[in-house]
Scaffold this active site. Structure first.
Site, short mmCIF file in Angstrom:
data_model
loop_
_atom_site.label_atom_id
_atom_site.label_comp_id
_atom_site.label_asym_id
_atom_site.label_seq_id
_atom_site.Cartn_x
_atom_site.Cartn_y
_atom_site.Cartn_z
CB SER A 12 57.92 22.78 17.92
OG SER A 12 58.03 22.13 19.05
CE LYS B 229 59.48 27.12 18.67
NZ LYS B 229 60.80 28.47 19.08
CE1 TYR C 78 57.38 26.91 21.75
CE2 TYR C 78 56.78 24.73 20.73
CZ TYR C 78 57.75 25.22 21.05
OH TYR C 78 59.01 25.10 21.64
#
Length: 284
Positions: A141, A158, A154
């Site tokens: 991401s 990622k 997150y």
């Protein structure tokens, strides 16, 4: 078709991007094992593929459950004899600022995104090595590549997947296994509260899946980071500048600070072929 008779396993494929990926792979001739934690959603997507004339089986399991993942792989091998493609798509969000985020909320996201991808990839790695063929995609991401407010957990997960991809691409090369990362932007249940409504209207998940198909095709690259959303495609790279030799001395820290503009100069930067490139440059 690009993927005629190939066997693919797609995690988190009961809805959103995963569903679009599964349908796109099936549309190119692949036989698809549709994984999701929700058994009904997995079954619905598998049925959708079969109704369109494709071949698919549902597999309900959490990617964090190593035994369940191994059973999924055995299911695919029993049905179709091999696994050619793994799409690590399953994920969750627990967005908060780092100050308000609990350690459990941090760990939950790493467990699903990072360890889930590790567990699934480990389960297919030996079958792919034995057949001298494999295509693995990690879902990274822009939050990991470049950072986003409120997504420390997150983003960390990622970016870790990029590091995993870099090494597995090197290790898998002699076995015909190509490993890449996909950094998607799409209007899904996960991004519904993150992006404004006007942006979501332009970011149909179906527009991402052509990039996914390219990353698992017969002519797929390896060690690529493909960023895509809204029909736009770009590649990201981890680069290394030429740098400056400072050596040691009592004032080395001051000289590093003083030379920062030259150290950070991106002219003639390179994309290292492997991590040892840094050491090679440092020892010149």
């Amino acid at each position: 078709m690009m993927l005629q008779d190939r066997v693919a396993m797609v995690t988190g494929a009961g809805a959103g991007l995963g569903r679009c990926h599964a349908l796109a792979l099936a549309g190119q001739g692949a036989r698809v094992l549709v994984n999701d934690v929700d058994a009904q959603q997995a079954a619905a997507v598998a049925a959708e593929i079969r109704a369109a004339g494709g071949s698919a089986l549902p597999a309900a399991a959490s990617v964090t459950d190593a035994a369940a993942v191994q059973a999924m792989v055995e299911q695919a091998l029993a049905a179709w004899g091999r696994i050619d493609i793994l799409v690590n798509n399953a994920g969750i969000l627990r967005d908060k600022t780092f100050a308000k985020m609990s350690i459990d909320e941090f760990r939950q996201v790493l467990d699903v995104h990072l360890m889930g991808s590790v567990i699934c990839t480990k389960a297919v790695w030996d079958p792919m090595r034995e057949r001298q063929y494999g295509r693995v995609v990690m879902t990274t991401s822009s939050s990991g590549l470049y950072g986003n407010f409120g997504q420390a957990n997150y983003g960390a997960a990622k970016m870790a997947l990029v590091g995993l991809m870099q090494t597995l691409a090197i290790e898998g090369d002699k076995y015909g296994i190509r490993v890449n990362c996909l950094a998607p932007t799409a209007a899904t249940q996960m991004t519904g509260g993150v992006l404004p409504p006007e942006a979501l209207q332009r970011l149909a998940p179906e527009l991402v899946s052509p990039g996914l198909v390219a990353l698992v095709g017969p002519d797929a690259p390896t060690r690529a980071i493909l960023c895509t959303g809204g029909g736009h495609f770009a590649s990201a790279h981890v680069t290394l500048t030429r740098g400056v030799r400072i050596d040691g001395g009592d004032d080395a820290a001051q000289r590093v600070a003083g030379a920062w503009e030259a150290i950070d100069d991106r002219r003639d930067e390179l994309v290292p072929a492997y991590g040892f490139t840094q050491v090679e440059r440092e020892l010149r």
